[in-house]
Design a protein around this motif. Structure first.
Motif, PDB file in Angstrom:
ATOM      1  N   ALA A 152       0.820  -1.205   0.000  1.00  0.00           N
ATOM      2  CA  ALA A 152       0.000   0.000   0.000  1.00  0.00           C
ATOM      3  C   ALA A 152       0.858   1.260   0.000  1.00  0.00           C
ATOM      4  CB  ALA A 152      -0.920  -0.010   1.224  1.00  0.00           C
ATOM      5  N   TYR A 153       1.937   1.238   0.756  1.00  0.00           N
ATOM      6  CA  TYR A 153       2.795   2.421   0.870  1.00  0.00           C
ATOM      7  C   TYR A 153       3.495   2.707  -0.447  1.00  0.00           C
ATOM      8  CZ  TYR A 153       6.120   5.656   3.089  1.00  0.00           C
ATOM      9  OH  TYR A 153       6.865   6.756   3.450  1.00  0.00           O
ATOM     10  N   TYR A 154       4.003   1.659  -1.094  1.00  0.00           N
ATOM     11  CA  TYR A 154       4.672   1.850  -2.386  1.00  0.00           C
ATOM     12  C   TYR A 154       3.697   2.397  -3.414  1.00  0.00           C
ATOM     13  CZ  TYR A 154       6.878   0.916  -6.846  1.00  0.00           C
ATOM     14  OH  TYR A 154       7.395   1.063  -8.114  1.00  0.00           O
ATOM     15  N   LEU A 155       2.493   1.803  -3.484  1.00  0.00           N
ATOM     16  CA  LEU A 155       1.500   2.274  -4.450  1.00  0.00           C
ATOM     17  C   LEU A 155       1.117   3.718  -4.157  1.00  0.00           C
ATOM     18  CD1 LEU A 155      -0.356   1.710  -6.836  1.00  0.00           C
ATOM     19  CD2 LEU A 155      -2.055   0.813  -5.216  1.00  0.00           C
ATOM     20  N   ASP A 156       0.989   4.066  -2.883  1.00  0.00           N
ATOM     21  CA  ASP A 156       0.649   5.435  -2.512  1.00  0.00           C
ATOM     22  C   ASP A 156       1.707   6.418  -3.024  1.00  0.00           C
ATOM     23  OD1 ASP A 156      -1.021   7.247  -0.434  1.00  0.00           O
ATOM     24  OD2 ASP A 156       1.106   7.732  -0.261  1.00  0.00           O
ATOM     25  N   LYS A 157       2.971   6.060  -2.889  1.00  0.00           N
ATOM     26  CA  LYS A 157       4.043   6.935  -3.377  1.00  0.00           C
ATOM     27  C   LYS A 157       3.959   7.115  -4.894  1.00  0.00           C
ATOM     28  CE  LYS A 157       7.538   5.935   0.170  1.00  0.00           C
ATOM     29  NZ  LYS A 157       8.855   5.328   0.453  1.00  0.00           N
ATOM     30  N   ARG A 158       3.726   6.026  -5.574  1.00  0.00           N
ATOM     31  CA  ARG A 158       3.654   6.110  -7.031  1.00  0.00           C
ATOM     32  C   ARG A 158       2.449   6.940  -7.458  1.00  0.00           C
ATOM     33  NH1 ARG A 158       6.287   5.922 -10.665  1.00  0.00           N
ATOM     34  NH2 ARG A 158       5.824   4.107 -11.967  1.00  0.00           N
ATOM     35  N   GLU A 159       1.337   6.786  -6.735  1.00  0.00           N
ATOM     36  CA  GLU A 159       0.134   7.562  -7.058  1.00  0.00           C
ATOM     37  C   GLU A 159       0.327   9.042  -6.735  1.00  0.00           C
ATOM     38  OE1 GLU A 159      -3.418   4.222  -6.620  1.00  0.00           O
ATOM     39  OE2 GLU A 159      -2.910   5.493  -4.894  1.00  0.00           O
ATOM     40  N   ARG A 160       1.260   9.344  -5.842  1.00  0.00           N
ATOM     41  CA  ARG A 160       1.578  10.754  -5.561  1.00  0.00           C
ATOM     42  C   ARG A 160       2.502  11.346  -6.625  1.00  0.00           C
ATOM     43  NH1 ARG A 160       4.084  11.144   0.024  1.00  0.00           N
ATOM     44  NH2 ARG A 160       3.870   8.902   0.328  1.00  0.00           N
ATOM     45  N   GLY A 161       2.879  10.544  -7.600  1.00  0.00           N
ATOM     46  CA  GLY A 161       3.612  11.065  -8.750  1.00  0.00           C
ATOM     47  C   GLY A 161       5.109  10.927  -8.696  1.00  0.00           C
ATOM     48  N   PHE A 162       5.633  10.090  -7.799  1.00  0.00           N
ATOM     49  CA  PHE A 162       7.089   9.945  -7.707  1.00  0.00           C
ATOM     50  C   PHE A 162       7.585   8.950  -8.750  1.00  0.00           C
ATOM     51  CE2 PHE A 162       5.927  11.398  -3.416  1.00  0.00           C
ATOM     52  CZ  PHE A 162       6.722  12.532  -3.364  1.00  0.00           C
ATOM     53  N   ASP A 163       8.578   9.393  -9.537  1.00  0.00           N
ATOM     54  CA  ASP A 163       9.192   8.517 -10.539  1.00  0.00           C
ATOM     55  C   ASP A 163      10.073   7.472  -9.875  1.00  0.00           C
ATOM     56  OD1 ASP A 163       8.294  10.312 -12.688  1.00  0.00           O
ATOM     57  OD2 ASP A 163       9.829  11.661 -11.895  1.00  0.00           O
ATOM     58  N   ARG A 164      10.739   7.918  -8.809  1.00  0.00           N
ATOM     59  CA  ARG A 164      11.702   7.052  -8.130  1.00  0.00           C
ATOM     60  C   ARG A 164      11.429   7.068  -6.633  1.00  0.00           C
ATOM     61  NH1 ARG A 164      16.356   5.077 -10.023  1.00  0.00           N
ATOM     62  NH2 ARG A 164      16.344   6.533 -11.766  1.00  0.00           N
ATOM     63  N   CYS A 165      11.251   5.880  -6.085  1.00  0.00           N
ATOM     64  CA  CYS A 165      11.068   5.735  -4.638  1.00  0.00           C
ATOM     65  C   CYS A 165      12.334   5.093  -4.090  1.00  0.00           C
ATOM     66  CB  CYS A 165       9.859   4.865  -4.329  1.00  0.00           C
ATOM     67  SG  CYS A 165       8.323   5.465  -5.081  1.00  0.00           S
ATOM     68  N   LEU A 166      13.098   5.852  -3.346  1.00  0.00           N
ATOM     69  CA  LEU A 166      14.363   5.362  -2.816  1.00  0.00           C
ATOM     70  C   LEU A 166      14.224   5.214  -1.306  1.00  0.00           C
ATOM     71  CD1 LEU A 166      17.841   6.561  -4.011  1.00  0.00           C
ATOM     72  CD2 LEU A 166      17.456   5.835  -1.672  1.00  0.00           C
ATOM     73  N   ILE A 167      14.487   4.013  -0.820  1.00  0.00           N
ATOM     74  CA  ILE A 167      14.330   3.697   0.600  1.00  0.00           C
ATOM     75  C   ILE A 167      15.684   3.294   1.181  1.00  0.00           C
ATOM     76  CG2 ILE A 167      13.080   2.313   2.289  1.00  0.00           C
ATOM     77  CD1 ILE A 167      11.050   1.660   0.087  1.00  0.00           C
ATOM     78  N   MET A 168      15.995   3.825   2.341  1.00  0.00           N
ATOM     79  CA  MET A 168      17.230   3.467   3.025  1.00  0.00           C
ATOM     80  C   MET A 168      16.881   2.589   4.223  1.00  0.00           C
ATOM     81  SD  MET A 168      19.238   7.071   2.902  1.00  0.00           S
ATOM     82  CE  MET A 168      19.810   7.723   1.330  1.00  0.00           C
ATOM     83  N   LEU A 169      17.474   1.401   4.269  1.00  0.00           N
ATOM     84  CA  LEU A 169      17.172   0.437   5.320  1.00  0.00           C
ATOM     85  C   LEU A 169      18.445  -0.026   6.011  1.00  0.00           C
ATOM     86  CD1 LEU A 169      14.623  -1.832   3.396  1.00  0.00           C
ATOM     87  CD2 LEU A 169      14.089  -0.019   5.033  1.00  0.00           C
ATOM     88  N   GLY A 170      18.290  -0.487   7.241  1.00  0.00           N
ATOM     89  CA  GLY A 170      19.424  -0.990   8.002  1.00  0.00           C
ATOM     90  C   GLY A 170      19.838  -2.377   7.555  1.00  0.00           C
ATOM     91  N   ALA A 171      21.006  -2.810   8.027  1.00  0.00           N
ATOM     92  CA  ALA A 171      21.573  -4.088   7.602  1.00  0.00           C
ATOM     93  C   ALA A 171      20.661  -5.264   7.935  1.00  0.00           C
ATOM     94  CB  ALA A 171      22.935  -4.287   8.268  1.00  0.00           C
ATOM     95  N   ASP A 172      19.847  -5.137   8.995  1.00  0.00           N
ATOM     96  CA  ASP A 172      18.968  -6.237   9.383  1.00  0.00           C
ATOM     97  C   ASP A 172      17.810  -6.430   8.409  1.00  0.00           C
ATOM     98  OD1 ASP A 172      18.014  -3.764  10.188  1.00  0.00           O
ATOM     99  OD2 ASP A 172      16.924  -4.543  11.907  1.00  0.00           O
ATOM    100  N   HIS A 173      17.663  -5.514   7.453  1.00  0.00           N
ATOM    101  CA  HIS A 173      16.608  -5.635   6.438  1.00  0.00           C
ATOM    102  C   HIS A 173      17.138  -6.179   5.111  1.00  0.00           C
ATOM    103  CE1 HIS A 173      14.611  -2.885   9.249  1.00  0.00           C
ATOM    104  NE2 HIS A 173      13.480  -3.255   8.702  1.00  0.00           N
ATOM    105  N   HIS A 174      18.378  -6.648   5.092  1.00  0.00           N
ATOM    106  CA  HIS A 174      18.986  -7.069   3.833  1.00  0.00           C
ATOM    107  C   HIS A 174      18.159  -8.141   3.135  1.00  0.00           C
ATOM    108  CE1 HIS A 174      21.901  -8.792   0.996  1.00  0.00           C
ATOM    109  NE2 HIS A 174      22.476  -7.620   1.038  1.00  0.00           N
TER     110      HIS A 174
END
Length: 555
Positions: A315-337
C-alpha cells in the motif's frame, strides 16, 4: 578549461572528422567522452582513452585514430599540447589562461557551481531514518539521517525534485509492547518480558501521567491506550526535535496507521489482483513474488482476514507512485537485507521497474570507540548506543561528516577521540579550517584595500604556477564528483574530494604568496590569486553544504 569542456572539444573533433569523411563511426559520435586527470604530471593536465574505445568501430589502429584527433585538438583554443602515449592514449596540456579562467567562472556561478541538470525532471521520494517511535534514535538511524539528507541535497543540486519522507511506524506489535512498557513503568512494575527497557521509558511514563493525571485510575486496557496515544506522540516529538537539531527535517511524515484506516491496503491488493498476480491458498491471499525473482511467494492477507506485514509495504509503495514519484528510494538498516528481494518483486508485480522506480540502499552498523574501546550501550536507550552519544561527544558537524564520509554498505568505527580533536588529523576540522583560512585571506586583503580581480582586470594566464594548476584542476573536478555522487548514491565522494581539495589549497598557499609583503606594491598576480582563493572558498563551502556541514569563516 574543465574536463566537461575538453569532452565537448573532443566530441566536436570527432564530429568534424566524420563530417569531413576522414573517419567513419557506424554507431554515430558519442555524446560525451571520459576525460580524466592522469596520475603522473608528465602525462599532461588531462588524458582520455577515447581512441582506444572507438578504434575497432572506426576500423583504424588506435594510434592512427589518436593521431587524427590530436591534429584537430591542437588547433582548439585553450589547448597547449596533445601527445599520443602508449597504444593510443591522448595526453592533453591546457594553456594557463584557459585553465585559469575557471576561477572567474566559479566565482560567477557561486552557490550553483557543482550543480547540473543530470536528474532534471525526476521526482524522487527519499525515505530514510523512519525509526520506530519506541525509543531514542540509535546510531543506525543517525547514519541514515546524515547520508540521506546529504543524498537529498546532492540530488537537488543535480536538478531533481526531492521529497524527504519519514515513515512513522505507529501500527503493529512494537507499539503494543511500547505502551505496555510505559504502563508497567507508571505502575512501578517490572518491564514486560518482551517490552522496552531504559530510563527513557520511565521519563515518558512520567510525562504521560503529568498530561493525564488520572490515567492509572482507568482499567488497564484503557490506560494502555492512553499511554499508547500520548506516549508515541511524545517519543516521536523527541525524535523529530533531535533530527531537527541535527539539521535534518522532513517534508512528509507518513503515518503507517493511515494505510490501514484509509483503505490503501485494500486498493493495493485489488490492483495486484487485477494484474493477475495474486492467488488464494489455504484460506490466505498470496502475492506471486517468486515469478518476479523472490525466493518464494508471499502471503499478503492472512487466513484470518488481517493484512500480513507485506500488505502495508504494498500500500505504501503504491501510494508513493500515485503521488507522482518517478523514483522511490528507501534506506534500510543491515537487518533488512533479506527484505530487498521481496520488495523488488513487489515493485515488478505492480508493473514497475525494480532498481528504477524502486531503489533500496542498505546501511551497515556504526561503532563508537573511546580510548580505543567500544563505547558501552546507553543507559537511557536501554539496549543500544544512541544518537546523542555521538553528537554529545563530537558535535553535529563532525557527526554528519564522519557518517557521510564512508560508503554506506560498510561497517564503520568512529574514534570519538580523533573526531573531537581540533587538529588536521580530524578530517572535518581539516576541511573547515581550509575554508576559514580562505576567508581569513580575503578579510586580510580587504583590510589592505585589495580585492580579487574582476572582468577585464583578471588575467587568467598569470595563474601559471604548478600549484595553481593543481588547485585549478582540483576545482574543475567538483561538478563531476557531485554528478558521480548522485549517480552512484555515494555522498562520501564529496567528503573525500573536499579533503583532497583542501590539501591542494594548502600546498598552493605554501608555494604562492597571495598578498603583497611589507612595502611590496600590489600587482595583478595578487588580484588573480585572490580570485583563485575566492573560487576555492566557494567550492569548499558548496561541498560542505551538500553534506549538511557548516563552513565557518573563523576557527
Amino acid at each position: 578549461m574543465t574536463p566537461e569542456q575538453l569532452s565537448t572539444a573532443i566530441v566536436g573533433a570527432l564530429t568534424d572528422l566524420v563530417d569531413s569523411g576522414a573517419l567513419t563511426l557506424p554507431d554515430a559520435v558519442p555524446a560525451s567522452v571520459v576525460v580524466e586527470r592522469p596520475k603522473s604530471k608528465e602525462h599532461g593536465d588531462y588524458a582520455t582513452n577515447v581512441a582506444l574505445q572507438l578504434a575497432k568501430k572506426a576500423g583504424l589502429p588506435p594510434r592512427d585514430l589518436a593521431g587524427l584527433l590530436a591534429d584537430r585538438l591542437r588547433a582548439t583554443e585553450g589547448i597547449a599540447a596533445v601527445d599520443i602515449a602508449g597504444p593510443g592514449f591522448l595526453n592533453i596540456t591546457v594553456e594557463a589562461a584557459a585553465q585559469g579562467a575557471l576561477a572567474a567562472q566559479i566565482v560567477e556561478a557561486g552557490a550553483a557551481y557543482g550543480g547540473s541538470d543530470l536528474m532534471a525532471g525526476e521526482k524522487v521520494n527519499l525515505e530514510f531514518v523512519s525509526a520506530n517511535p519506541t525509543g531514542p534514535i540509535h546510531l543506525g538511524g543517525t547514519r541514515w539521517a546524515a547520508v540521506g539528507d546529504a543524498l537529498g541535497r546532492i540530488f537537488e543540486a543535480s536538478g531533481a525534485d526531492v521529497t524527504r519522507e519519514y515513515y512513522f511506524n505507529d501500527h503493529g506489535a512494537q507499539i503494543d509492547r511500547f505502551s505496555t512498557s510505559l504502563l508497567a513503568s507508571a505502575k512501578g512494575e517490572p518491564t514486560p518480558e518482551d517490552g522496552y527497557g531504559g530510563a527513557y521509558i520511565a521519563d515518558i511514563a512520567q510525562q504521560v501521567m503529568q498530561t493525564e493525571p488520572r490515567v492509572l485510575d482507568l482499567p488497564d486496557d484503557e490506560a494502555q491506550e492512553v499511554f499508547r496515544s500520548v506516549g508515541v506522540n511524545l517519543m516521536f516529538d523527541e525524535i523529530k526535535q533531535k533530527l531537527h537539531e541535527f539539521g535534518v527535517d522532513f517534508d512528509v511524515y507518513f503515518h503507517e496507521n493511515n494505510l490501514h484506516e484509509s483503505g490503501a491496503v485494500k486498493r493495493a491488493v485489488e490492483r495486484l489482483t487485477d494484474l493477475g498476480n495474486t492467488y488464494e491458498k489455504d484460506g490466505a491471499l498470496w502475492l506471486s513474488t517468486e515469478q518476479f525473482g523472490d525466493d518464494k511467494d508471499r502471503v499478503i492477507i492472512k487466513s484470518d482476514g488481517k493484512g500480513a506485514y507485506l500488505s502495508g509495504d504494498l500500500a505504501y509503495y503504491l501510494d508513493k507512485r500515485e503521488r507522482g514519484f518517478d523514483r522511490c528510494l528507501i534506506m534500510l538498516g543491515a537487518d533488512h537485507h533479506g527484505y530487498v528481494g521481496r520488495m523488488m518483486a513487489m515493485c515488478a508485480a505492480f508493473g514497475d521497474k525494480p532498481g528504477e522506480n524502486l531503489e533500496i540502499l542498505i546501511g551497515q552498523m556504526v561503532n563508537l570507540l573511546s580510548d580505543g574501546q567500544p563505547l558501552r550501550m546507553s543507559k537511557r536507550a536501554g539496549t543500544v548506543v544512541r544518537h546523542d552519544d555521538l553528537v554529545d561527544a563530537i558535535g553535529v558537524d563532525a557527526s554528519r561528516y564522519a557518517l557521510a564520509r564512508y560508503t554506506s554498505d560498510t561497517t564503520i568505527d568512529i574514534d570519538l577521540d580523533l573526531w573531537a580533536k581540533q587538529t588536521n588529523d580530524n578530517p572535518v576540522f581539516y576541511v573547515q579550517y581550509a575554508h576559514a583560512r580562505l576567508a581569513s585571506i580575503l578579510r586580510n586583503a580587504a583590510d589592505l584595500g585589495l580585492s580579487a580581480a574582476r572582468g577585464d582586470a583578471f588575467d587568467p594566464s598569470l595563474l601559471s604556477h604548478e600549484k595553481e594548476g593543481d588547485l585549478l584542476r582540483a576545482l574543475a573536478e567538483f561538478p563531476r564528483v557531485v554528478a558521480a555522487a548522485a549517480q552512484l548514491r555515494e555522498p562520501h565522494r564529496v567528503a573525500r574530494y573536499l579533503e583532497d581539495t583542501a590539501s591542494s589549497f594548502h600546498k598552493f598557499y605554501d608555494a604562492c604568496r597571495v598578498l603583497p609583503m611589507g612595502d611590496e606594491e600590489p600587482a595583478p598576480i595578487h588580484a588573480a590569486r585572490l580570485l583563485l582563493v575566492e573560487a576555492t572558498k566557494t567550492v569548499i563551502a558548496n561541498g560542505l553544504h551538500l553534506l549538511g556541514v557548516s563552513a565557518p569563516e573563523r576557527m
